[in-house]
Enzyme design. Structure first.
Site, PDB file in Angstrom:
ATOM      1  CB  SER A 146       6.957   2.323   4.900  1.00 37.79           C
ATOM      2  OG  SER A 146       6.576   1.111   5.244  1.00 37.79           O
ATOM      3  CE1 TYR A 160       3.630   4.276   1.499  1.00 40.28           C
ATOM      4  CE2 TYR A 160       4.116   2.254   2.228  1.00 40.28           C
ATOM      5  CZ  TYR A 160       3.509   3.254   1.963  1.00 40.28           C
ATOM      6  OH  TYR A 160       3.840   3.883   3.640  1.00 40.28           O
ATOM      7  CE  LYS A 164       5.949   6.501   3.084  1.00 39.40           C
ATOM      8  NZ  LYS A 164       5.573   7.902   3.761  1.00 39.40           N
ATOM      9  CB  VAL A 195      -0.174   1.241  11.685  1.00 41.01           C
ATOM     10  CG1 VAL A 195      -0.434   2.040  12.763  1.00 41.01           C
ATOM     11  CG2 VAL A 195       1.706   1.216  12.575  1.00 41.01           C
TER      12      VAL A 195
END
Length: 252
Positions: A146, A160, A164, A195
Site C-alpha cells: 500500500s 494499518y 505496511k 483502489v
C-alpha cells in the site's frame, strides 16, 4: 528490455486473499499467463466461484481455504499445496486487513488481527514458500502492499500504516538475503494508492465507501494485476523491487 511472459507457462502461482478485489484480478491475470493458480482465502464459496471463473477461461485453479492470520493454518496450507499440486514457483502475498482507528483508542483484538495477517502472515507465507523454490530458475515473491507503506495517511490509518511499513522492511530484508546467496528469485513490493475495492467499507466499518467521493478516478484491481504481470514478464536478470502506483490526481 524485452518482456516475456511465456516462460511462466506450466508453473504454479499462489495468490492469497484471492476471493475478491485485487487478489481475484491477480488470479485471473496469472492464469492467463499460463500458470496454475492456488487460490487462498477464508470464504470457501467465493474461492470456488473464482476457481470456476479461472477454469471457464481455460486456466487451472486449486482453491484452498485458509486464514492467513493463523500460523497453524499456514503450515497446513503449504502441506496441502505440496500434496495436491506438487510444487510452487510464484507467491503473491495479497491477503490483508485494516481498521480505522486512532493510536490512542485502537481495539487490541483488531490490532492483533492486522498484525497477524498483514505482517506475521506475510512473513510465514514467505518462509514456507522458499523451500519450494530450491533448484528452480524462474521463481518470484510479490507482495501487494500500500502507499501507506511509504507515508502515514491522516484519518486513523496509523496502525494499518505501521503494518505496511513492517511488510516493506520484510521484503527489502528478503531481497538482501536472497542476493547474498545468489538466488534467482524475483522479489517485488507493489504499493497501490486508492483502489476501488471493498477494503474501504471494511476499514471505516460503515458499509459506505468514502473513496467514491474522491475527485479523481480510482485504480481498478486490474490495474494492479497488470503490474504483477509486468513484473513477472521482465527478463530473469531484472528485478523491479518497488512499484508505487497512484491514480492520476492523487496527491498523497
Amino acid at each position: 528490455m524485452t518482456n516475456d511472459k511465456s516462460r511462466w507457462k506450466g508453473k504454479v502461482a499462489m495468490v492469497t486473499g484471492a476471493t475478491t478485489g485485487i487478489g481475484e484480478a491477480v488470479a485471473y491475470q496469472v492464469a492467463e499467463m499460463g500458470l496454475s493458480v492456488v487460490l487462498v482465502g477464508r470464504r470457501a464459496d467465493r474461492l470456488e466461484a473464482v476457481a470456476e471463473n479461472v477454469r471457464a477461461r481455460g486456466g487451472k485453479a486449486t482453491p484452498i481455504n485458509c486464514d492467513i492470520g493463523d500460523p497453524a493454518a499456514i503450515s497446513a496450507l503449504f502441506d496441502e499445496v505440496r500434496n495436491r499440486v506438487g510444487g510452487l514457483d510464484v507467491l503473491i502475498n495479497n491477503a490483508g486487513v485494516g481498521y480505522q482507528s486512532a493510536i490512542g483508542t485502537f481495539d487490541t483484538t483488531e490490532l492483533r488481527q492486522v498484525l497477524d495477517i498483514n505482517v506475521l502472515g506475510t512473513a510465514l507465507c514467505i518462509r514456507e514458500a522458499l523451500p519450494f523454490f530450491d533448484n528452480r530458475l524462474d521463481t518470484a515473491i510479490v507482495t501487494i502492499s500500500s502507499m501507506a507503506a511509504h507515508r502515514i495517511p491522516a484519518g486513523g490509518y496509523g496502525m494499518y500504516a505501521a503494518s505496511k511499513h513492517a511488510v516493506r522492511a520484510i521484503m527489502e530484508a528478503l531481497r538482501l538475503e536472497l542476493a547474498e546467496i545468489r538466488s534467482p528469485t524475483k522479489v517485488a513490493n507493489i504499493s497501490p494508492g486508492t483502489v476501488a475495492t471493498e477494503f474501504h467499507k471494511l476499514f471505516v466499518r460503515t458499509g459506505e465507501d468514502p473513496t467514491e467521493a474522491l475527485p479523481f478516478q480510482r485504480l481498478t484491481p486490474d490495474d494492479v494485476a497488470d503490474a504483477v504481470a509486468y513484473l513477472l514478464s521482465t527478463p530473469s536478470h531484472v528485478q523491479i523491487n518497488e512499484m508505487l502506483i497512484r491514480p492520476t490526481g492523487q496527491i498523497g
